[in-house]
Design a protein around this motif. Structure first.
Motif, PDB file in Angstrom:
ATOM      1  N   LYS A 110      -8.165   5.043  -7.074  1.00 19.00           N
ATOM      2  CA  LYS A 110      -8.575   6.315  -7.691  1.00 19.00           C
ATOM      3  C   LYS A 110     -10.005   6.589  -7.246  1.00 19.00           C
ATOM      4  O   LYS A 110     -10.874   5.732  -7.379  1.00 19.00           O
ATOM      5  N   PHE A 111     -10.247   7.782  -6.730  1.00 19.84           N
ATOM      6  CA  PHE A 111     -11.582   8.174  -6.284  1.00 19.84           C
ATOM      7  C   PHE A 111     -11.988   9.442  -7.016  1.00 19.84           C
ATOM      8  O   PHE A 111     -11.241  10.421  -7.020  1.00 19.84           O
ATOM      9  N   THR A 112     -13.161   9.426  -7.623  1.00 19.83           N
ATOM     10  CA  THR A 112     -13.670  10.606  -8.307  1.00 19.83           C
ATOM     11  C   THR A 112     -15.060  10.908  -7.772  1.00 19.83           C
ATOM     12  O   THR A 112     -15.987  10.110  -7.953  1.00 19.83           O
ATOM     13  N   VAL A 113     -15.192  12.040  -7.081  1.00 18.62           N
ATOM     14  CA  VAL A 113     -16.499  12.457  -6.584  1.00 18.62           C
ATOM     15  C   VAL A 113     -17.364  12.807  -7.786  1.00 18.62           C
ATOM     16  O   VAL A 113     -16.914  13.458  -8.723  1.00 18.62           O
ATOM     17  N   TYR A 116      -1.409  16.505  -4.578  1.00 22.29           N
ATOM     18  CA  TYR A 116      -2.405  15.532  -5.019  1.00 22.29           C
ATOM     19  C   TYR A 116      -1.737  14.507  -5.913  1.00 22.29           C
ATOM     20  O   TYR A 116      -0.881  14.855  -6.728  1.00 22.29           O
ATOM     21  N   THR A 117      -2.157  13.250  -5.762  1.00 25.27           N
ATOM     22  CA  THR A 117      -1.729  12.215  -6.693  1.00 25.27           C
ATOM     23  C   THR A 117      -2.914  11.919  -7.588  1.00 25.27           C
ATOM     24  O   THR A 117      -3.999  11.588  -7.115  1.00 25.27           O
ATOM     25  N   THR A 126       1.859  13.270  -9.737  1.00 25.24           N
ATOM     26  CA  THR A 126       1.683  14.090  -8.543  1.00 25.24           C
ATOM     27  C   THR A 126       1.730  15.557  -8.941  1.00 25.24           C
ATOM     28  O   THR A 126       2.599  15.966  -9.721  1.00 25.24           O
ATOM     29  N   THR A 127       0.774  16.328  -8.425  1.00 29.24           N
ATOM     30  CA  THR A 127       0.741  17.760  -8.694  1.00 29.24           C
ATOM     31  C   THR A 127       0.590  18.508  -7.372  1.00 29.24           C
ATOM     32  O   THR A 127       0.111  17.958  -6.384  1.00 29.24           O
ATOM     33  N   PHE A 161       0.800  -1.214   0.000  1.00 30.31           N
ATOM     34  CA  PHE A 161       0.000   0.000   0.000  1.00 30.31           C
ATOM     35  C   PHE A 161       0.837   1.269   0.000  1.00 30.31           C
ATOM     36  O   PHE A 161       0.302   2.358   0.103  1.00 30.31           O
ATOM     37  N   GLU A 162       2.158   1.150  -0.122  1.00 35.73           N
ATOM     38  CA  GLU A 162       3.000   2.340  -0.200  1.00 35.73           C
ATOM     39  C   GLU A 162       2.720   3.068  -1.511  1.00 35.73           C
ATOM     40  O   GLU A 162       2.389   2.459  -2.521  1.00 35.73           O
ATOM     41  N   LYS A 163       2.874   4.371  -1.483  1.00 38.83           N
ATOM     42  CA  LYS A 163       2.638   5.189  -2.671  1.00 38.83           C
ATOM     43  C   LYS A 163       3.568   4.743  -3.786  1.00 38.83           C
ATOM     44  O   LYS A 163       4.741   4.478  -3.563  1.00 38.83           O
ATOM     45  N   VAL A 164       3.013   4.651  -4.984  1.00 34.49           N
ATOM     46  CA  VAL A 164       3.851   4.331  -6.140  1.00 34.49           C
ATOM     47  C   VAL A 164       4.371   5.641  -6.723  1.00 34.49           C
ATOM     48  O   VAL A 164       3.683   6.655  -6.707  1.00 34.49           O
ATOM     49  N   PRO A 165       5.593   5.633  -7.226  1.00 32.52           N
ATOM     50  CA  PRO A 165       6.146   6.862  -7.806  1.00 32.52           C
ATOM     51  C   PRO A 165       5.408   7.251  -9.080  1.00 32.52           C
ATOM     52  O   PRO A 165       4.753   6.420  -9.713  1.00 32.52           O
ATOM     53  N   ASP A 166       5.527   8.518  -9.451  1.00 34.13           N
ATOM     54  CA  ASP A 166       4.953   8.973 -10.716  1.00 34.13           C
ATOM     55  C   ASP A 166       5.495   8.110 -11.851  1.00 34.13           C
ATOM     56  O   ASP A 166       6.652   7.692 -11.838  1.00 34.13           O
ATOM     57  N   GLY A 167       4.633   7.837 -12.806  1.00 32.48           N
ATOM     58  CA  GLY A 167       5.049   7.045 -13.960  1.00 32.48           C
ATOM     59  C   GLY A 167       3.866   6.317 -14.562  1.00 32.48           C
ATOM     60  O   GLY A 167       2.714   6.506 -14.156  1.00 32.48           O
ATOM     61  N   ASP A 168       4.146   5.482 -15.533  1.00 25.03           N
ATOM     62  CA  ASP A 168       3.131   4.695 -16.227  1.00 25.03           C
ATOM     63  C   ASP A 168       3.243   3.246 -15.783  1.00 25.03           C
ATOM     64  O   ASP A 168       4.355   2.696 -15.723  1.00 25.03           O
TER      65      ASP A 168
END
Length: 160
Positions: free
Chosen positions: A80-83, A136-137, A127-128, A35-42
């Motif tokens: 991924k969560f989108t309200v 935000y990721t 990440t921005t 569950f650790e954050k994955v780095p930016d990338g594809d």
């Protein structure tokens, strides 16, 4: 289990959990690194679950659960969560269209979500930081790669 009017999820009666005791005992504890954050990338990511839920504020949201499918981070979990609100409907529509649920009214989508489990997508993680300094990721579904093969049952040594 009581889920009717007045139900308070923070007040769980032990009797509501007792039926799970043997399953809990047999369960394998998950590796926290999953569950650790994955780095930016594809990433090639397998959809493990998609469902409608509610945000902390009670607004409907579309929740996607993924597992990195290949590479050194295979097995890592991302969500991924989108309200669901006017300014996010285009994002939701793009994601659902990408996985083959385009053209279906949003209210008719829920029964189709279970079938998405196992679909492998290219997922971009980026990440921005906004103007207030909040990080935000973001997760962007890029394309469908295919369907993961069904899990094979473990060999129990029985020849049939």
């Amino acid at each position: 289990m009581n889920t009717g009017p007045g139900y308070d999820p923070s007040n769980v009666n032990p009797d509501d959990l007792a039926y799970l005791d043997s399953t809990y005992e047999a369960a394998k504890a998950q590796d926290p690194s999953e569950f650790e954050k994955v780095p930016d990338g594809d990433y090639a990511a397998k959809v493990t679950r998609v469902h409608f839920s509610r945000s902390k504020n009670g607004a409907p949201m579309l929740a996607w659960n993924f597992e990195v499918y290949r590479g050194t981070l295979a097995g890592r979990k991302v969500s991924k969560f989108t309200v669901v609100q006017d300014n996010t409907l285009g994002i939701i529509k793009s994601d659902l269209t990408l996985v083959g649920l385009g053209g279906i009214p949003l209210s008719k989508v829920p029964p189709h979500l279970e079938a998405l489990a196992g679909v492998v997508v290219d997922l971009r993680v980026a990440t921005t930081v906004n103007t207030k300094g909040t990080t935000y990721t973001n997760f962007y579904l890029q394309r469908v790669v295919g369907k993961a093969p069904a899990a094979q049952p473990e060999d129990d040594g029985i020849p049939f």
